[in-house]
Design an enzyme around this catalytic site. Structure first.
Site, mmCIF file in Angstrom:
data_model
loop_
_atom_site.group_PDB
_atom_site.id
_atom_site.type_symbol
_atom_site.label_atom_id
_atom_site.label_comp_id
_atom_site.label_asym_id
_atom_site.label_seq_id
_atom_site.Cartn_x
_atom_site.Cartn_y
_atom_site.Cartn_z
ATOM 1 N N PRO A 12 33.693 35.415 46.369
ATOM 2 C CA PRO A 12 34.754 35.213 47.365
ATOM 3 C C PRO A 12 35.068 33.765 47.689
ATOM 4 C CG PRO A 12 32.718 35.803 48.437
ATOM 5 C CD PRO A 12 32.458 35.929 46.961
ATOM 6 N N ASP A 35 41.587 30.018 39.111
ATOM 7 C CA ASP A 35 42.541 30.496 40.103
ATOM 8 C C ASP A 35 42.394 29.679 41.381
ATOM 9 O OD1 ASP A 35 43.352 32.472 38.375
ATOM 10 O OD2 ASP A 35 42.100 34.029 39.254
ATOM 11 N N LYS A 57 47.577 32.162 40.974
ATOM 12 C CA LYS A 57 48.755 32.861 41.473
ATOM 13 C C LYS A 57 48.547 33.130 42.957
ATOM 14 C CE LYS A 57 49.605 35.288 37.113
ATOM 15 N NZ LYS A 57 50.917 34.712 36.829
ATOM 16 N N GLY A 89 36.378 36.543 43.267
ATOM 17 C CA GLY A 89 35.763 37.860 43.401
ATOM 18 C C GLY A 89 35.131 38.288 42.101
ATOM 19 N N ASP A 90 35.435 39.509 41.677
ATOM 20 C CA ASP A 90 35.013 40.007 40.378
ATOM 21 C C ASP A 90 36.245 40.085 39.488
ATOM 22 O OD1 ASP A 90 32.813 41.571 38.729
ATOM 23 O OD2 ASP A 90 34.697 42.679 38.544
ATOM 24 N N ILE A 93 38.516 43.357 39.187
ATOM 25 C CA ILE A 93 39.140 44.003 40.346
ATOM 26 C C ILE A 93 40.398 43.225 40.726
ATOM 27 C CG2 ILE A 93 38.843 44.741 42.745
ATOM 28 C CD1 ILE A 93 35.852 44.913 42.253
ATOM 29 N N MET A 172 45.456 42.262 48.840
ATOM 30 C CA MET A 172 46.815 41.688 48.809
ATOM 31 C C MET A 172 47.791 42.544 49.610
ATOM 32 S SD MET A 172 46.759 40.718 44.739
ATOM 33 C CE MET A 172 46.136 42.365 44.296
#
Length: 239
Positions: A12, A35, A57, A89-90, A93, A172
């Protein structure tokens, strides 16, 4: 010689939640494609001299198209580099992993996938609650709150999502949660179902807001803010 790609789940955002394998791959990579949510202090584990390429993004902000991200990934690997594709995260996912795997397979490039701490798990931990409960919540379900154009997906299983005995995690979903909540309550989910908003999980500005589905929907209808966030609702334990 063709290179190799390591898809690394960065967790995270807290660098202390990186796995040992993730730290190892970052320390050996020639290039790191990262990211937005997996940047910051995590990139401090990249070796000196590694090429760092931001390909993140973020909703409502200018960002590279997925085809461009995949092209850059393949390009670096075809140059013989060991590439780390760093995702928050992972990776598996809601990380658009499938599109990038397809690009690598088409180019004949080998890869590995290194799991990371999912943000949903970190959000529950930050709130001080379990994600499942022995007698109250035996099922956890993950959904995305927006489709490819940023709208609420039209093919949601509302019967499953309206189950108050499950725990639902919405990725999201800040912008579309008021609409989703309206649909859920129309399908029988009580307005006072427990809910929480986890913003900037494990980051320096982490904020956990607990309330009900109705309260959270009204709050987000008034203002969503700019922080990345997850929404959890259902059979949540009290912190």
């Amino acid at each position: 010689m063709t290179g190799f790609v390591s898809f690394v789940g960065a967790g995270p955002g807290d660098p202390e939640l990186l796995t040992l394998k993730a730290v190892d791959r970052l320390g050996r990579a020639d290039a790191v494609l990262f990211d937005d949510l997996s940047s910051g202090p995590i990139l401090g584990h990249a070796r000196d001299g590694a090429t760092l390429v931001g390909v993140g993004k973020r909703a409502g902000r200018p960002s590279p198209k997925q085809a461009e991200v995949s092209r850059v990934l393949v390009e670096h690997a075809q140059a013989g580099q060991h590439v780390v594709r760093l995702k928050s995260g992972d990776s598996g996912i809601y990380g658009r992993l499938e599109e990038e795997l397809d690009a690598l397979k088409s180019a004949g490039i080998k890869y590995e996938i290194i799991p990371g701490v999912p943000s949903a798990i970190a959000a529950a931990a930050a709130a001080g609650i379990p994600l499942t409960r022995k007698h109250a919540a035996r099922r956890v379900q993950f959904i995305t709150g927006h489709d490819v154009v940023g709208a609420l997906p039209e093919d949601l299983n509302l019967a499953a999502l309206s189950d108050p005995n499950a725990v639902t995690v919405v990725f999201m979903g800040k912008g579309t949660f008021p609409q989703l909540a309206e649909l859920l309550m129309a399908n029988g989910l009580p307005d006072d179902t427990p809910a929480l908003l986890a913003e900037d999980v494990s980051g320096p500005d982490q904020k956990i807001t607990q309330g009900t589905v109705g309260e959270l929907a009204r709050q987000l209808a008034a203002s969503t803010g700019q922080k990345p966030a997850l929404i959890l609702y259902g059979a949540l334990a009290e912190s």
